[in-house]
Design a protein around this motif. Structure first.
Motif, short mmCIF file in Angstrom:
data_model
loop_
_atom_site.label_atom_id
_atom_site.label_comp_id
_atom_site.label_asym_id
_atom_site.label_seq_id
_atom_site.Cartn_x
_atom_site.Cartn_y
_atom_site.Cartn_z
N ALA A 186 23.01 82.69 63.64
CA ALA A 186 23.13 83.83 62.71
C ALA A 186 23.58 83.69 61.57
CB ALA A 186 23.44 85.18 63.29
N HIS A 187 24.84 83.19 61.60
CA HIS A 187 25.77 82.67 60.15
C HIS A 187 24.89 81.88 59.47
CE1 HIS A 187 29.05 81.96 57.55
NE2 HIS A 187 28.81 80.73 57.93
N HIS A 188 24.34 80.80 59.82
CA HIS A 188 23.53 79.92 58.85
C HIS A 188 22.24 80.54 58.49
CE1 HIS A 188 26.15 76.59 60.75
NE2 HIS A 188 26.46 76.48 59.61
N ASN A 189 21.82 81.15 59.24
CA ASN A 189 20.46 82.13 58.85
C ASN A 189 20.69 82.87 57.43
OD1 ASN A 189 17.67 82.74 59.54
ND2 ASN A 189 18.61 84.71 59.23
N ASN A 190 21.91 83.49 57.48
CA ASN A 190 22.07 84.32 56.41
C ASN A 190 22.17 83.51 55.17
OD1 ASN A 190 21.99 86.86 57.88
ND2 ASN A 190 24.33 86.93 58.25
N GLN A 191 22.91 82.27 55.31
CA GLN A 191 23.34 81.52 54.20
C GLN A 191 21.96 80.77 53.72
OE1 GLN A 191 26.25 78.76 56.00
NE2 GLN A 191 27.62 79.53 54.37
N LEU A 192 20.89 80.63 54.89
CA LEU A 192 19.72 80.00 54.33
C LEU A 192 18.84 81.23 53.58
CD1 LEU A 192 18.59 77.92 57.48
CD2 LEU A 192 18.58 77.15 55.13
N THR A 193 18.95 82.30 54.24
CA THR A 193 18.28 83.68 53.41
C THR A 193 18.66 83.54 52.10
OG1 THR A 193 17.94 84.58 55.55
CG2 THR A 193 17.40 85.89 53.32
N ALA A 194 20.13 83.59 51.80
CA ALA A 194 20.39 83.48 50.33
C ALA A 194 20.09 82.56 49.68
CB ALA A 194 22.10 83.47 50.37
N THR A 195 20.06 81.20 50.06
CA THR A 195 19.76 79.96 49.33
C THR A 195 18.41 80.11 49.13
OG1 THR A 195 21.50 78.70 50.58
CG2 THR A 195 19.55 77.50 49.51
N LEU A 196 17.56 80.41 49.97
CA LEU A 196 15.93 80.76 50.04
C LEU A 196 15.55 81.62 48.77
CD1 LEU A 196 14.29 80.78 53.46
CD2 LEU A 196 13.73 79.26 51.37
N TYR A 197 16.53 82.76 48.69
CA TYR A 197 16.32 83.56 47.42
C TYR A 197 16.46 83.08 46.11
CZ TYR A 197 16.90 87.81 44.69
OH TYR A 197 16.91 88.61 43.80
N ASP A 198 17.46 82.09 46.03
CA ASP A 198 17.59 81.32 44.80
C ASP A 198 16.61 80.34 44.41
OD1 ASP A 198 20.05 82.86 44.21
OD2 ASP A 198 21.48 81.25 45.21
N ILE A 199 16.17 79.55 45.42
CA ILE A 199 15.04 78.80 45.43
C ILE A 199 13.95 79.53 44.94
CG2 ILE A 199 13.50 77.36 46.68
CD1 ILE A 199 15.85 76.33 48.44
N TYR A 200 13.50 80.60 45.51
CA TYR A 200 12.33 81.45 45.01
C TYR A 200 12.64 81.86 43.49
CZ TYR A 200 9.70 82.28 49.38
OH TYR A 200 8.83 82.34 50.18
N ASN A 201 13.72 82.24 43.23
CA ASN A 201 14.00 82.51 41.86
C ASN A 201 13.76 81.34 40.71
OD1 ASN A 201 14.66 85.34 42.02
ND2 ASN A 201 16.79 84.91 42.50
N ASN A 202 14.32 80.16 41.23
CA ASN A 202 14.28 79.05 40.44
C ASN A 202 12.73 78.53 40.32
OD1 ASN A 202 16.65 77.42 39.60
ND2 ASN A 202 17.19 78.67 41.35
N GLU A 203 12.09 78.75 41.40
CA GLU A 203 10.58 78.33 41.42
C GLU A 203 9.67 79.23 40.08
OE1 GLU A 203 6.63 78.41 44.32
OE2 GLU A 203 8.45 79.28 44.81
N GLU A 204 10.39 80.29 40.16
CA GLU A 204 9.69 81.36 39.12
C GLU A 204 10.19 80.92 37.67
OE1 GLU A 204 7.86 84.46 36.99
OE2 GLU A 204 7.54 83.61 38.98
N TRP A 205 11.61 80.61 37.73
CA TRP A 205 12.38 80.08 36.35
C TRP A 205 11.41 78.69 35.89
CZ3 TRP A 205 14.45 75.52 34.33
CH2 TRP A 205 14.99 75.80 33.23
#
Length: 319
Positions: A186-205
């Motif tokens: 669960a802990h790493h899942n939250n971190q992965l979700t936040a990281t994925l959010y940044d990766i999505y943003n960077n894909e758009e950037w």
């Protein structure tokens, strides 16, 4: 969802940001710092020595995909160049290392699949770095040479366009690998979700960054190249005229002037010889001497020389 409002110089900068938080990332690339109060876009840009028109062109393009800039002479190339350089610095020096730290913290220690994903990310980061460093080493100096009026002869914007490839394919693959294959607590899942959010943003950037280069920057450089070529032609003509100007005109004999008039009027060597009652070989000798004295070797050049120095009237010349 697209915000269909087209922002203008008299809009408040804070309103633009409230409507589109993604603009925050562009501000730093333009050299605009926070703390602008209730100033308008124009006032904020003026305060930071940023061309307002170019700033809004990039903003309205990234927000609404407005791309009517192919023939837009108002785009400031120096402003665009500063924006792209700063965007590279942001991505290479901050964003890539930041996402790597996030990703590393999101992976369970000793997870072999996680190690492979980190390796994949490092390969992606290297590819991005190589692509951007190529632009910094080759494209940006070329654009600076155009701005300075001394274009490099071994490069042009078409060379860049042919080699300008999308660099976000591996980022998309990385995102899918994390979603599909990387288990976590669960802990790493939250971190992965936040990281994925940044990766999505960077894909758009990255998408927006590439499209700004393709739809605003590249057309602006084409226009600058065309303007520079026209200036070069004008300089060459001026140089040719002054090299063959009045001082050199005094060096010409009356017969050589007569030969120039014949050439400008489109006569062949034999026709000039018949008109002047001299031999064809003498005409050829005169033409060699004219070329040597004036450093003009073409009929078009002699036509310009003759018009400028009053040997013929422009109305009598077939242009």
């Amino acid at each position: 969802m697209k915000n269909l409002k087209m922002y203008e110089p008299d809009d408040k900068m804070i309103t633009l940001i409230k409507d589109n938080s993604s603009v925050l990332q562009a501000l730093g690339s333009f050299g605009i710092n926070l703390g602008f109060g209730d100033k308008t876009v124009r006032e904020t840009c003026d305060m930071n020595d940023v061309d307002t028109y170019t700033f809004l062109a990039v903003v309205n393009f990234t927000i609404n995909d407005f791309t009517n800039y192919e023939d837009d002479e108002h785009i400031s190339v120096p402003t665009l160049l500063h924006y792209l350089k700063a965007s590279h610095a942001f991505y290479l020096d901050f964003q890539l290392p930041f996402i790597r730290r996030e990703l590393q913290e999101s992976i369970s220690e000793g997870d072999p699949l996680g190690g492979l994903i980190m390796k994949f990310y490092d390969e992606y980061a290297q590819e991005i770095r190589r692509h951007m460093k190529y632009e910094e080493k080759t494209l940006f100096p070329y654009v600076e040479s155009l701005i300075d009026g001394r274009p490099m002869n071994d490069y042009n914007i078409e060379t860049f366009s042919k080699h300008h490839e999308q660099t976000d394919k591996k980022l998309r693959e990385l995102k899918l690998m994390i979603i599909k294959y990387l288990p976590s607590d669960a802990h790493h899942n939250n971190q992965l979700t936040a990281t994925l959010y940044d990766i999505y943003n960077n894909e758009e950037w990255l998408r927006q960054h590439a499209e700004v280069e393709d739809h605003i920057f590249t057309p602006a450089i084409r226009r600058l190249e065309q303007r520079t070529r026209k200036d070069d032609v004008s300089k060459n003509i001026s140089s040719m005229v002054f090299k063959g100007g009045q001082d050199n005109a005094e060096m010409l004999s009356d017969r050589e002037r007569d030969v120039i008039i014949g050439v400008v009027q489109g006569l062949q060597n034999k026709e000039i010889a018949d008109r002047l009652y001299i031999s064809v070989n003498t005409v050829i000798t005169h033409r060699r001497n004219i070329a040597r004295k004036l450093q003009i070797h073409s009929p078009a050049g002699l036509t310009i020389y003759a018009i400028v120095n009053g040997l013929v009237d422009i109305s009598s010349v077939k242009l």
